[in-house]
Each structure stands twice: as C-alpha cells, then as structure tokens.
Write a protein that holds these residues in place. Sequence first.
Motif, PDB file in Angstrom:
ATOM      1  N   LYS A   8      48.293  32.339  48.043  1.00  0.00           N
ATOM      2  CA  LYS A   8      48.665  31.269  47.106  1.00  0.00           C
ATOM      3  C   LYS A   8      47.607  31.058  46.026  1.00  0.00           C
ATOM      4  O   LYS A   8      47.161  29.948  45.763  1.00  0.00           O
ATOM      5  CB  LYS A   8      48.922  29.959  47.860  1.00  0.00           C
ATOM      6  N   VAL A   9      47.192  32.149  45.403  1.00  0.00           N
ATOM      7  CA  VAL A   9      46.221  32.082  44.315  1.00  0.00           C
ATOM      8  C   VAL A   9      46.854  32.700  43.073  1.00  0.00           C
ATOM      9  O   VAL A   9      47.885  33.384  43.152  1.00  0.00           O
ATOM     10  CB  VAL A   9      44.910  32.816  44.668  1.00  0.00           C
ATOM     11  N   THR A  10      46.247  32.465  41.936  1.00  0.00           N
ATOM     12  CA  THR A  10      46.783  33.004  40.690  1.00  0.00           C
ATOM     13  C   THR A  10      45.985  34.202  40.189  1.00  0.00           C
ATOM     14  O   THR A  10      46.413  34.886  39.255  1.00  0.00           O
ATOM     15  CB  THR A  10      46.787  31.924  39.594  1.00  0.00           C
ATOM     16  N   ALA A  11      44.812  34.453  40.807  1.00  0.00           N
ATOM     17  CA  ALA A  11      43.983  35.571  40.370  1.00  0.00           C
ATOM     18  C   ALA A  11      43.051  35.982  41.504  1.00  0.00           C
ATOM     19  O   ALA A  11      42.730  35.172  42.386  1.00  0.00           O
ATOM     20  CB  ALA A  11      43.168  35.189  39.137  1.00  0.00           C
ATOM     21  N   LEU A  12      42.617  37.235  41.460  1.00  0.00           N
ATOM     22  CA  LEU A  12      41.720  37.773  42.486  1.00  0.00           C
ATOM     23  C   LEU A  12      40.535  38.468  41.834  1.00  0.00           C
ATOM     24  O   LEU A  12      40.714  39.249  40.883  1.00  0.00           O
ATOM     25  CB  LEU A  12      42.463  38.797  43.347  1.00  0.00           C
ATOM     26  N   PRO A  13      39.316  38.229  42.321  1.00  0.00           N
ATOM     27  CA  PRO A  13      38.169  38.992  41.830  1.00  0.00           C
ATOM     28  C   PRO A  13      38.320  40.454  42.264  1.00  0.00           C
ATOM     29  O   PRO A  13      38.848  40.743  43.344  1.00  0.00           O
ATOM     30  CB  PRO A  13      36.969  38.343  42.527  1.00  0.00           C
ATOM     31  N   VAL A  14      37.853  41.338  41.429  1.00  0.00           N
ATOM     32  CA  VAL A  14      37.822  42.766  41.769  1.00  0.00           C
ATOM     33  C   VAL A  14      36.361  43.133  41.996  1.00  0.00           C
ATOM     34  O   VAL A  14      35.521  42.916  41.115  1.00  0.00           O
ATOM     35  CB  VAL A  14      38.428  43.623  40.644  1.00  0.00           C
ATOM     36  N   VAL A  69      41.817  40.286  38.394  1.00  0.00           N
ATOM     37  CA  VAL A  69      43.225  40.647  38.180  1.00  0.00           C
ATOM     38  C   VAL A  69      44.071  39.421  38.498  1.00  0.00           C
ATOM     39  O   VAL A  69      43.893  38.780  39.526  1.00  0.00           O
ATOM     40  CB  VAL A  69      43.637  41.863  39.045  1.00  0.00           C
ATOM     41  N   SER A  70      44.964  39.079  37.584  1.00  0.00           N
ATOM     42  CA  SER A  70      45.726  37.833  37.709  1.00  0.00           C
ATOM     43  C   SER A  70      47.223  38.093  37.689  1.00  0.00           C
ATOM     44  O   SER A  70      47.687  39.210  37.432  1.00  0.00           O
ATOM     45  CB  SER A  70      45.374  36.888  36.562  1.00  0.00           C
ATOM     46  N   VAL A 128      36.480  33.887  49.915  1.00  0.00           N
ATOM     47  CA  VAL A 128      37.230  34.384  48.766  1.00  0.00           C
ATOM     48  C   VAL A 128      37.985  35.664  49.116  1.00  0.00           C
ATOM     49  O   VAL A 128      37.431  36.560  49.756  1.00  0.00           O
ATOM     50  CB  VAL A 128      36.289  34.677  47.578  1.00  0.00           C
ATOM     51  N   VAL A 129      39.225  35.725  48.704  1.00  0.00           N
ATOM     52  CA  VAL A 129      40.014  36.951  48.841  1.00  0.00           C
ATOM     53  C   VAL A 129      39.762  37.792  47.594  1.00  0.00           C
ATOM     54  O   VAL A 129      39.924  37.318  46.469  1.00  0.00           O
ATOM     55  CB  VAL A 129      41.512  36.638  48.967  1.00  0.00           C
TER      56      VAL A 129
END
Length: 221
Positions: free
Chosen positions: A35-41, A52-53, A15-16
């Motif tokens: 190429k994702v629509t959201a990232l865990p913080v 954050v999306s 996971v990024v």
Amino acid sequence: MPTPYTVADVMTHDVVAVTPRAEFKEIAVAIERWKVTALPVVEGEGRVVGVVSEADLLPKEEFHEHRPGMVEQMRRLGDTAKAGSTCAEQLMTSPAVTVRPTATLPQAARLMAEHHVKRLPVVDADGTLKGIVSRADLLKVFLRSDDELAAEIRHAVVEPLFPVSRKAVKVDVTNGVVTLTGQVHDAHLVPVATRLAQAVEGIVSVRNHLKTVAPSTDTGA
C-alpha cells in the motif's frame, strides 16, 4: 528554544525496496501489497540509486491499446520509453531525491514540494537507505496532545523568556491553537514569545494576549 523535530523522529524505519533488476510485475505487486505509491531502488548494500513509482508504471497501461504517433512520441519521450520498459532500472527516476535523517521537517516538506513527490528515501552520508518519510509522517507532529504542547511551551518558551514573570503567564492549548495571557515586564519579548511558540512542532497557530506591566513610578519618597 524549542527543539525542532527531525526526519529521524517521524520516518518509517522498515522500508520495502527493490533492486534495479526487479521486473515490472514484481514492482506492481509490491506497490499493491504494501500500500505504497513508490519504492526506493537500491543496489549493493542498500545504496539508493533511484525511485520507482506508480506514475512510472502507468504509461504501460496508458499506451496498451494504441501506439503513440510520432508527434506524441516526441512530446512524451520519457513516458513512451517507460511504456516499453520491463525492469526497475529502466523505469525508475534517477538520481533519487533523498533526505538525511537530521533534516528538519520543514526542510523535508520543502523538498517534497519542490520536486512534486509524496515521499522521500532517508539516507546516511554514504547514500545507504535508512528509512522513508512520507507526507503523512510529516503531519504526525500535529497528533501531539494539547497538554504535551502546553508543557513544552511553558518549559521551552515561557520559563527561559520570562524568568521573573513566568508565574503570571498562562498557557492554554486547544486543538493545537495556543493562547498566551498574563502580564510580563519586557514588551520587546512579547513578539519573540509568539515566534518561539509557533516554532514548537505541532502548534497550529498562536494567539498572544500578553500585556506589559507598566513601570513603577514610585520613587520611594
């Protein structure tokens, strides 16, 4: 009984993620690169504190050419605040909607639907990031082959449910649609077979054409 798939079976393990201090441009670059629509913080040793999306970044572009009026600011306080934000901590949605690895796929799907999100960080009991599961991941079960599905239905449904007449039951699966044909002895178990077959992950629908063998009237006289 069919064994339900869990989030752990389909989630992405690599996971990024970004930290709360990640800057706006850093987040935008990561979203585009991976190429994702959201990232865990995450903070500390990987504890998820938010997500954050793309939607969190868009207000900065939306309000780039004009400043919102007082009425619009009051109506869209969250968006106007994000338009002036510069790091993940200010932009993220918190607390994050997360799911455990042991959750079933229907449970994960319901969470996504209820919270209108496309992906969920997967966390352990301590809230530490273990993976991420997306809508596409939940659909992976429908990529199972027809032969695999037929074998599971025979092993997990037909054999335990109809131990006496199992050889008389035929299981056909085409494009995820299962058809049950043959004769069985207990009429009460026919609808049970439908429910159990439908519970097999990857089954699209069930056509149950099982018939009941009429009880013998031969008294032996």
